[in-house]
Design an enzyme around this catalytic site. Structure first.
Site, PDB file in Angstrom:
ATOM      1  NE  ARG A 115     -48.596  96.985 -19.461  1.00  0.00           N
ATOM      2  CZ  ARG A 115     -48.926  96.896 -18.168  1.00  0.00           C
ATOM      3  NH1 ARG A 115     -50.160  96.658 -17.809  1.00  0.00           N
ATOM      4  NH2 ARG A 115     -48.020  97.062 -17.237  1.00  0.00           N
ATOM      5  CG  HIS A 116     -43.366  91.835 -19.311  1.00  0.00           C
ATOM      6  ND1 HIS A 116     -43.633  91.502 -18.007  1.00  0.00           N
ATOM      7  CD2 HIS A 116     -42.525  90.884 -19.771  1.00  0.00           C
ATOM      8  CE1 HIS A 116     -42.966  90.405 -17.683  1.00  0.00           C
ATOM      9  NE2 HIS A 116     -42.288  90.004 -18.748  1.00  0.00           N
ATOM     10  N   PRO A 117     -46.806  91.895 -18.533  1.00  0.00           N
ATOM     11  CG  PRO A 117     -47.275  89.719 -17.832  1.00  0.00           C
ATOM     12  CD  PRO A 117     -46.641  90.495 -18.937  1.00  0.00           C
ATOM     13  CB  SER A 118     -44.889  91.625 -13.841  1.00  0.00           C
ATOM     14  OG  SER A 118     -44.066  90.746 -14.562  1.00  0.00           O
ATOM     15  CG  PHE A 131     -41.140  94.764 -21.532  1.00  0.00           C
ATOM     16  CD1 PHE A 131     -39.908  94.500 -20.963  1.00  0.00           C
ATOM     17  CD2 PHE A 131     -41.539  94.021 -22.626  1.00  0.00           C
ATOM     18  CE1 PHE A 131     -39.078  93.503 -21.475  1.00  0.00           C
ATOM     19  CE2 PHE A 131     -40.712  93.037 -23.141  1.00  0.00           C
ATOM     20  CZ  PHE A 131     -39.483  92.762 -22.569  1.00  0.00           C
TER      21      PHE A 131
END
Lengths: 394, 394
Positions: free
Chosen positions: A227-230, A234
């Site tokens: 996943r996208h960290p921020s 996502f």
């Protein structure tokens, strides 16, 4: 129009992956690549499975568009033939352990004297300088040392190797860039130079923002998982028949997603209202989204998401990837007939040049397939060639 | 001697990662890269964390050796300035969604008329042709679609994203290769061409033997996890204080390993005698080796293995990787002073050229930092430049 690198002659002493990958790119773009192999078995990767009719498909998929000259560089006659070729060559490539060519009396210092225009490209695990230069390296060891494994995998899981030999491949790509840069400069100066590319260096070079994050925070970045960290959501989700990715990078896309999946109630949920909210409450959001997505098939979801304009995609296995319509439309899967192995599927050419496109012309050579034509070009007679063969020089 | 690409002028319209990574390589090797950014905020990645004194270190680490010109390409004056620059440029790079430049009236067809020598390089998610060409792409989606995620991770685990943005980075590398090939050809023909590189294509190109394996077996390769599928032991182990890799690729090395760790009894164990035996009985061997290795620290083991000549290495996090003596000896970690953010650590240059080495000279530019010098070069007066600024053109 002729291909971009037509007329560039490459003597390719490389074996297995990093070097042959680099010389394949040069060959795809039109360079005349002569693969020089030991008469006793040739490139090690001729022995790597899988095989078809006894021929290594691993080898076949990395050595198209090349000629093969079998040559024992330790014999005086073999060395003589090599040096004759060097006189007229533009590039010599090797991925031996550093020092090997010097021991043969064929280091860049020697070759440069014979042909000052020569570009000498060496790929190795650790490079030709520094305290580790003499050590052997494998893709797994370099991936381990270079940091990328520490970034791959689940946040609390073990370090994970990338499933393609990314340490070999990126060093192959940087080697091509080095050769091309040296060719460019040579047009102006008339002089070649040495290109020294280390697999470990390349691993550092592809860490990009991980080094920046370390620099600022003082802490090594952790594996980010899928996943996208921020940006949220996502991430990867499991549908009824496989995995897919949803990348709804802003509040509008999030709201669309809720509506498309029939969960309008989530739109007003205060835990998930803004991207910051969703990122903060990912632990609560993830099971909700997973439950929803788990109920239908990948293709059904992707159709719905696409209609709604929500960036998304399937997680393809290799069989699905090579059948993807965009991949086919871009000629990224090609079939080539090999005289022994038959029709073989392989990746196409990702560098698309509008006026001088690359092409895949000849299949990977049999060991020594081009001995006669290359040696005749150097002036050897049939009798001499026969003698060289008997003596094990070729 | 001047750097390899000295004199090559690049107009760089790219944003975020794939394109800026490519133009950074060109800049490192000496090209004159003018980064053209929208006056309203510039490259999106200027807004990506982490930040130091308000400056994005993400941006800083990808944009060294470039100049910044802020320019609104939608304004007539902005377009006029751009076209003036195109007349004298060697390369235009962009990574917009395909069609964007055409909508601006700045597609390759138009630019080629103004400057037939121009090389036009476009990087995009899916490329400029094919049914998916208009779709947006993110690294995660391309990694998912291209097959590499299906090869990464544990054999029975979920597909796993590589922890660096390998889809962006490999497309950046192939874009550089395409530009260099076109530059090479131009010396002969006097004409430029279009280079069209798709992230998805590049993912297929790096799958290498996975496609060969599929071709032969008819089955998609599975994730291989952290071990070699046919050489044993060649895997990741957990020591007392971290992870390491052991790559004992033959029987001699295996026997050495047994002796070094004080388990001579294993040498004669019929389950582990040959490589085939060890591979077959990996499920039994793995816990035995893990138990042994778990008892000591990474460095202690690596010293012992190194003395015995057993290929091995630590699994470094990024902090350890950037301190590795070989990495330091090869200048693969460099520090550069930025006028606002101060001293920033970043990766060095992995292409080592002996006579015309690359270098890291100027820090990433502030937005529009070089407006004045570039516009003066084009003949604009101070008054005109002031007016362009007031109108929001620059």
């Amino acid at each position: 129009m002729e291909k971009a690198l037509q007329g560039v002659r490459v003597l390719d002493l490389t074996r297995v992956l990093a070097g042959p990958y680099a010389s394949m790119i040069l060959g795809d773009l039109g360079a005349d690549v002569i693969k020089i192999e030991h008469p006793d078995g040739g490139d090690d990767s001729r022995g790597y499975g899988p095989f078809v009719n006894g021929e290594s498909v691993y080898f076949i998929s990395l050595n198209r568009n090349k000629k093969s000259l079998s040559l024992n560089l330790k014999s005086p006659e073999g060395k003589e033939i090599f040096l004759k070729l060097v006189k007229k060559a533009d590039v010599v490539m090797e991925n031996f352990r550093p020092g090997t060519m010097e021991k043969l009396g064929l280091g860049y210092g020697e070759l440069e004297k014979i042909n000052p225009r020569l570009i000498y490209a060496a790929s190795s695990g650790f490079g030709h300088t520094g305290p580790y230069s003499q050590k052997a390296a494998y893709d797994l060891i370099i991936q381990a040392m270079g940091g990328i494994m520490s970034l791959t995998g689940e946040p609390d899981g073990p370090p994970t190797r990338t499933g393609a030999s990314i340490a070999d491949i990126t060093s192959g790509l940087f080697t091509v860039i080095g050769i091309m840069a040296a060719l460019h400069k040579r047009k102006e100066t008339g002089r070649g130079q040495k290109v020294d590319v280390a697999m470990l260096d390349c691993q550092l070079a592809i860490l990009e923002n991980a080094i920046a994050r370390l620099a600022v925070t003082g802490e090594s970045p952790k594996p980010t998982g899928n996943r996208h960290p921020s940006i949220t959501p996502f991430a990867v989700f499991r549908a009824a028949d496989g995995y897919l990715v949803v990348a709804a990078g802003n509040d509008q896309l999030w709201q669309k997603w809720c509506r498309v999946v029939g969960r309008e109630d989530l739109v007003e949920d205060p835990r998930f209202k803004t991207n910051a909210d969703r990122t903060e409450h990912w632990d609560e959001l993830e099971p909700i989204m997973s439950e929803v997505i788990g109920k239908q098939r990948v293709d059904d979801w992707l159709n719905l998401f696409e209609e709604a304009g929500i960036p998304s995609g399937p997680i393809n296995d290799v069989a699905k990837a090579v059948e993807h319509p965009q991949v086919l439309a871009r000629d990224m899967v090609v079939y080539q007939d090999h005289p022994v192995a038959g029709r073989i599927m392989m990746p196409g050419i990702p560098v698309k040049l509008s006026k001088t496109p690359g092409s895949i012309e000849t299949p990977a050579p049999l060991l020594g397939e081009h001995n006669r034509v290359i040696l005749r070009e150097l002036g050897y007679t049939e009798t001499e060639i026969e003698r060289l063969k008997e003596k094990g020089v070729i």
